[in-house]
Write a protein that holds these residues in place. Structure first.
Motif, PDB file in Angstrom:
ATOM      1  N   ALA A   1       0.855  -1.205   0.000  1.00  0.00           N
ATOM      2  CA  ALA A   1       0.000   0.000   0.000  1.00  0.00           C
ATOM      3  C   ALA A   1       0.886   1.249   0.000  1.00  0.00           C
ATOM      4  N   PRO A   2       1.356   1.681  -1.170  1.00  0.00           N
ATOM      5  CA  PRO A   2       2.251   2.842  -1.245  1.00  0.00           C
ATOM      6  C   PRO A   2       1.620   4.129  -0.713  1.00  0.00           C
ATOM      7  N   GLU A   3       0.277   4.164  -0.655  1.00  0.00           N
ATOM      8  CA  GLU A   3      -0.419   5.370  -0.199  1.00  0.00           C
ATOM      9  C   GLU A   3      -0.550   5.437   1.327  1.00  0.00           C
ATOM     10  N   ASN A   4      -0.014   4.441   2.042  1.00  0.00           N
ATOM     11  CA  ASN A   4      -0.115   4.402   3.505  1.00  0.00           C
ATOM     12  C   ASN A   4       0.803   5.466   4.101  1.00  0.00           C
ATOM     13  N   LYS A   5       0.240   6.636   4.421  1.00  0.00           N
ATOM     14  CA  LYS A   5       1.033   7.772   4.880  1.00  0.00           C
ATOM     15  C   LYS A   5       1.651   7.532   6.257  1.00  0.00           C
ATOM     16  N   GLU A   6       0.932   6.804   7.106  1.00  0.00           N
ATOM     17  CA  GLU A   6       1.478   6.528   8.440  1.00  0.00           C
ATOM     18  C   GLU A   6       2.744   5.679   8.333  1.00  0.00           C
ATOM     19  N   ALA A   7       2.686   4.639   7.499  1.00  0.00           N
ATOM     20  CA  ALA A   7       3.860   3.786   7.285  1.00  0.00           C
ATOM     21  C   ALA A   7       4.999   4.586   6.660  1.00  0.00           C
ATOM     22  N   LEU A   8       4.664   5.491   5.763  1.00  0.00           N
ATOM     23  CA  LEU A   8       5.674   6.314   5.104  1.00  0.00           C
ATOM     24  C   LEU A   8       6.359   7.238   6.110  1.00  0.00           C
ATOM     25  N   PHE A   9       5.562   7.830   7.003  1.00  0.00           N
ATOM     26  CA  PHE A   9       6.127   8.714   8.034  1.00  0.00           C
ATOM     27  C   PHE A   9       7.031   7.927   8.974  1.00  0.00           C
ATOM     28  N   TYR A  10       6.554   6.743   9.403  1.00  0.00           N
ATOM     29  CA  TYR A  10       7.372   5.906  10.286  1.00  0.00           C
ATOM     30  C   TYR A  10       8.670   5.480   9.591  1.00  0.00           C
ATOM     31  N   ALA A  11       8.562   5.171   8.309  1.00  0.00           N
ATOM     32  CA  ALA A  11       9.753   4.754   7.563  1.00  0.00           C
ATOM     33  C   ALA A  11      10.787   5.884   7.532  1.00  0.00           C
TER      34      ALA A  11
ATOM     35  N   MET B   1       9.822  15.909   3.357  1.00  0.00           N
ATOM     36  CA  MET B   1       9.447  17.043   2.507  1.00  0.00           C
ATOM     37  C   MET B   1       8.269  16.673   1.608  1.00  0.00           C
ATOM     38  N   HIS B   2       8.226  15.416   1.174  1.00  0.00           N
ATOM     39  CA  HIS B   2       7.089  14.937   0.376  1.00  0.00           C
ATOM     40  C   HIS B   2       5.805  14.947   1.198  1.00  0.00           C
TER      41      HIS B   2
ATOM     42  N   PHE C   1      -0.088  13.991   8.619  1.00  0.00           N
ATOM     43  CA  PHE C   1       1.325  13.838   8.977  1.00  0.00           C
ATOM     44  C   PHE C   1       2.175  15.023   8.544  1.00  0.00           C
ATOM     45  N   GLY C   2       1.543  16.032   7.941  1.00  0.00           N
ATOM     46  CA  GLY C   2       2.273  17.210   7.493  1.00  0.00           C
ATOM     47  C   GLY C   2       2.970  17.971   8.610  1.00  0.00           C
ATOM     48  N   PRO C   3       2.252  18.325   9.700  1.00  0.00           N
ATOM     49  CA  PRO C   3       2.905  19.093  10.769  1.00  0.00           C
ATOM     50  C   PRO C   3       4.124  18.389  11.347  1.00  0.00           C
ATOM     51  N   GLN C   4       3.993  17.087  11.632  1.00  0.00           N
ATOM     52  CA  GLN C   4       5.124  16.330  12.178  1.00  0.00           C
ATOM     53  C   GLN C   4       6.266  16.246  11.167  1.00  0.00           C
ATOM     54  N   SER C   5       5.906  16.095   9.897  1.00  0.00           N
ATOM     55  CA  SER C   5       6.926  15.998   8.857  1.00  0.00           C
ATOM     56  C   SER C   5       7.668  17.317   8.694  1.00  0.00           C
ATOM     57  N   CYS C   6       6.947  18.422   8.803  1.00  0.00           N
ATOM     58  CA  CYS C   6       7.581  19.740   8.729  1.00  0.00           C
ATOM     59  C   CYS C   6       8.571  19.923   9.879  1.00  0.00           C
ATOM     60  N   VAL C   7       8.165  19.517  11.073  1.00  0.00           N
ATOM     61  CA  VAL C   7       9.042  19.619  12.239  1.00  0.00           C
ATOM     62  C   VAL C   7      10.298  18.769  12.024  1.00  0.00           C
TER      63      VAL C   7
ATOM     64  N   LEU D   1       2.693  25.840   9.757  1.00  0.00           N
ATOM     65  CA  LEU D   1       1.742  26.791  10.334  1.00  0.00           C
ATOM     66  C   LEU D   1       0.603  27.138   9.377  1.00  0.00           C
ATOM     67  N   LYS D   2       0.793  26.876   8.088  1.00  0.00           N
ATOM     68  CA  LYS D   2      -0.270  27.140   7.111  1.00  0.00           C
ATOM     69  C   LYS D   2      -1.265  25.990   7.000  1.00  0.00           C
ATOM     70  N   LEU D   3      -0.922  24.839   7.578  1.00  0.00           N
ATOM     71  CA  LEU D   3      -1.824  23.682   7.519  1.00  0.00           C
ATOM     72  C   LEU D   3      -2.989  23.872   8.476  1.00  0.00           C
ATOM     73  N   GLU D   4      -4.100  23.252   8.152  1.00  0.00           N
ATOM     74  CA  GLU D   4      -5.287  23.372   9.006  1.00  0.00           C
ATOM     75  C   GLU D   4      -5.262  22.322  10.112  1.00  0.00           C
ATOM     76  N   ASN D   5      -5.912  22.654  11.203  1.00  0.00           N
ATOM     77  CA  ASN D   5      -6.124  21.721  12.313  1.00  0.00           C
ATOM     78  C   ASN D   5      -4.822  21.143  12.881  1.00  0.00           C
ATOM     79  N   ILE D   6      -3.840  22.020  13.092  1.00  0.00           N
ATOM     80  CA  ILE D   6      -2.599  21.565  13.730  1.00  0.00           C
ATOM     81  C   ILE D   6      -2.857  21.412  15.232  1.00  0.00           C
ATOM     82  N   PRO D   7      -2.466  20.284  15.826  1.00  0.00           N
ATOM     83  CA  PRO D   7      -2.605  20.135  17.285  1.00  0.00           C
ATOM     84  C   PRO D   7      -1.854  21.253  17.999  1.00  0.00           C
ATOM     85  N   GLN D   8      -2.412  21.739  19.089  1.00  0.00           N
ATOM     86  CA  GLN D   8      -1.815  22.884  19.774  1.00  0.00           C
ATOM     87  C   GLN D   8      -0.395  22.584  20.244  1.00  0.00           C
ATOM     88  N   GLU D   9      -0.146  21.364  20.722  1.00  0.00           N
ATOM     89  CA  GLU D   9       1.199  21.019  21.192  1.00  0.00           C
ATOM     90  C   GLU D   9       2.215  21.098  20.049  1.00  0.00           C
TER      91      GLU D   9
END
Length: 456
Positions: free
Chosen positions: A198-208, A226-227, A234-240, A263-271
């Protein structure tokens, strides 16, 4: 003749009887007659019949087994669960209940409905009966993963994978368990298998990507982060993560860009937002852009006043932002700081002749050895400059005094942008050492206008 006649009649009668029975049979199975009752009843019929039976006898084993089987096959686990829970509780007194089947379906139904403790009760019973049962090992592994008991989850999921390596469903929970157990390098082959499926599995991609970074493959990880930057989950964590890598590489502008994308992404967790503000402030401080850093630090304060060391940073850098001389002392590069210390020593005795004899740079300080001549006296003096804005302890002052004795200095000065501890102050009593703390340092720097001279 009579005998022959009777034989013919008897044969004719038998033939008629056979024809009648044959006709009845054809009538029952032929296309024109009523169809035979099917072997498997319609699920709705079974549900209706079994529900009636259970209304009269809640422990009707046959009805429970049939009804449970229907709901389980339909994946209606909410309705299957209470039925298999009942069968599980009754199986020790009813030999007609298949203990393996009831325990497994009770455990799986419990897991599917979020009842993790019940799931463990049923599934561990299966494992006692058959330790190599694939489904029991797989679902116990998933329960343990949900309970964040990753090490035990890994054992069960590895056992399941060994029993049925062709079942790819085991790879994701196994990969995620290994990752969360911080076994990053070991998780990578399984994460690759998940992504192959499942190449579209973003969680697995982030963990990888995270596992790659932890395993020393930061450049490969950076490309994935960056992708993932635009991803809403997973954008906010990936940006960090991307920003942190760029910071380590000294690419501060790129790090700032990573954090600003987040910071431009929507619904970023406050932490996560607070983390990004803090990281932006740190990057701007490294660039000596104190004003911009303070903007983000104050934003953090407005949300969570006690966040990390933000209060002390605001206090410290607010003063630096208003005092360019002190800012030059604390934040200038090594070569500029050496030049600053040199000017401090040369200007400390107005009207005297000061000769710089040696300058040494250490990790936490800079030392300047000089000789001072006036019309009335002549000394050999040692200055040690600490850039710390915290408290300098007695051990540092003792070490300084030992150095003075070794090189036979007449007098010494310890200078800091912070303060000295009480023990340090007591130690220098009766010794030829002056302690210059922040307030006095600022006064001397102001008279010298060090920042102005450095900029020329």
């Amino acid at each position: 003749m009579l005998g022959i006649l009777l034989a013919i009649v008897s044969a004719s009668g038998l033939l008629c009887i056979l024809m009648i029975f044959s006709g009845k049979k054809d009538k029952g199975t032929g296309g024109d007659g009523p169809s035979k009752k099917p072997k498997n009843k319609n699920a709705a019929v079974i549900i209706k019949e079994c529900t009636k039976k259970l209304a009269h006898d809640a422990h009707n084993i046959s009805a429970l087994k049939q009804l449970g089987a229907v709901y389980y096959e339909q994946q209606n686990y909410e309705k299957a669960f209470p039925i298999y829970q009942t069968l599980f509780n009754l199986m020790n007194v009813h030999v007609e209940i298949d203990q393996m089947d009831a325990s497994l379906k009770y455990g799986v139904s419990a897991f599917k409905t979020g009842k993790l403790d019940d799931a463990m009760t049923g599934l561990t019973k299966v494992l006692r009966l058959d330790p190599k049962n694939y489904d029991a090992n797989f679902y116990v592994g998933r329960v343990l993963y949900d309970k964040k008991d990753f090490d035990k989850s890994i054992l069960c999921l590895k056992r399941a994978a060994a029993v049925a390596s062709e079942k790819t469903e085991v790879y994701e929970p196994l990969a995620f368990s290994l990752y969360n157990a911080k076994k990053y390098r070991e998780s990578l082959p399984y994460l690759k298998k998940v992504l192959d499926e499942a190449p579209e599995n973003k969680e697995a991609l982030f963990y990888a990507a995270s596992a790659m970074e932890e395993s020393g493959a930061g450049d490969k990880a950076l490309k994935i982060f960056m992708h993932l930057r635009p991803d809403p989950t997973f954008g906010p964590q990936s940006c960090v993560a991307a920003g942190s890598i760029h910071e380590k590489q000294g690419q501060f502008e790129k790090a700032i860009q990573d954090y600003e994308i987040a910071l431009k992404l929507e619904n970023i967790p406050q932490e996560t937002k607070l983390t990004i503000y803090y990281k932006l402030a740190q990057v701007y401080l490294k660039q000596h852009a104190i004003g911009k850093a303070l903007t983000y630090l104050k934003q953090i304060q407005s949300i969570t006043p006690n966040y990390r060391d933000v209060a002390s940073l605001v206090s410290r850098y607010q003063e630096l932002n208003q005092n360019s001389n002190l800012q030059a002392y604390i934040m200038s590069g090594t070569s500029d700081f050496v030049a600053l210390c040199r000017k401090f020593v040369e200007g400390y005795y107005p009207g005297a002749f000061v000769k710089i004899e040696d300058i040494s740079v250490a990790a936490d300080s800079i030392e300047v050895l000089c000789s001072v001549e006036t019309s009335k006296w002549e000394d050999k003096e040692l200055f040690r400059f600490f850039r710390s804005s915290g408290s300098v302890g007695e051990l540092y002052v003792r070490d300084f005094h030992s150095k003075m004795r070794d090189i036979k200095c007449d007098r010494g000065f310890c200078v800091t942008a912070g303060s000295f501890s009480e023990d340090a102050a007591k130690y220098v009593e009766g010794r030829p050492i002056d302690l210059i703390e922040k307030n006095k340092l600022v006064q001397v720097l102001k008279k010298l206008d060090v920042s102005g001279k450095l900029n020329k």
